[in-house]
Design a protein around this motif. Sequence first.
Motif, short mmCIF file in Angstrom:
data_model
loop_
_atom_site.label_atom_id
_atom_site.label_comp_id
_atom_site.label_asym_id
_atom_site.label_seq_id
_atom_site.Cartn_x
_atom_site.Cartn_y
_atom_site.Cartn_z
N SER A 77 -11.52 75.10 33.85
CA SER A 77 -11.61 74.04 34.86
C SER A 77 -13.02 73.97 35.43
N ASP A 78 -13.42 72.75 35.82
CA ASP A 78 -14.71 72.56 36.50
C ASP A 78 -14.58 72.71 38.01
N THR A 104 -10.96 66.87 44.36
CA THR A 104 -11.34 65.81 43.42
C THR A 104 -10.20 65.58 42.43
N ASP A 105 -10.35 64.54 41.62
CA ASP A 105 -9.32 64.19 40.64
C ASP A 105 -9.27 65.15 39.45
N ARG A 106 -10.21 66.05 39.36
CA ARG A 106 -10.28 66.94 38.21
C ARG A 106 -9.14 67.96 38.21
N LYS A 107 -8.66 68.29 37.02
CA LYS A 107 -7.59 69.28 36.89
C LYS A 107 -8.13 70.67 37.26
N THR A 113 -2.75 69.85 39.04
CA THR A 113 -3.35 68.77 39.81
C THR A 113 -3.56 69.24 41.24
N THR A 159 -19.66 65.30 41.15
CA THR A 159 -18.71 65.17 40.05
C THR A 159 -19.34 64.26 39.00
#
Length: 229
Positions: A77-78, A104-107, A113, A159
């Motif tokens: 993951s980031d 953020t929307d990142r996983k 989520t 991001t």
Amino acid sequence: MTNQQVIEQIRGGLIVSCQALEEEPLYSSFIMSRMAYAAMLGGASGIRANTVEDITEIKKLVDLPVIGIIKKVYEDSDVYITPTIEEVDALVECGCEIIAADCTDRKRTQGKTVDEFFGEVRQKYPGQLFMADCSTIEEGMHAAEIGFDFIGTTMSGYTPYTCGVQLPNFHMMETLARECRKPVIAEGGIWCPEDLKKALDTGALAAVVGTAITRPMDITKRYVEAIKK
């Protein structure tokens, strides 16, 4: 402090981010505690800090509310700002008044989520104050909807889909302050007192300044670059 007292303490004020990563010259819990103490003497209303070690040392000297984070990198993951409930557990244990996490929307790691992550967190810690570090207006609105107590503009520009956004992102601050119905904490790219004043004028509850106050290497670079132009 009660949660309401924490909110009143930081209202209209400057939160100073006292952080140094392992590769930076000021990396030391002792140094960060003294940096936080200096910020308190200068009139800061709160401190943002990274790692249990730094927060523990800061709390020995400073009686201001602390926004605590743990930066930890996971290979899948980031997301690296308080990415899992394990980091939340550690921050609760060391007494952070507010805990900030990437929203953020990142996983996240293991494909989670932000909704799944925060659902677990809120169920476990219903009375804890949480700040959402967001990069877009939409993320901030969503964070407010799922129950974060404070909405931050922290990740704007950090991001892949906000890279190149002009900072400070006053438009994001103002829009969220007007529409999200949660207190907004302005953060990101605030380099001078005029930026700070403008950020608070957007309607934000408080504002965070880090690099411009607590990272002398980056401050020096900024001056040197000005000379070279």
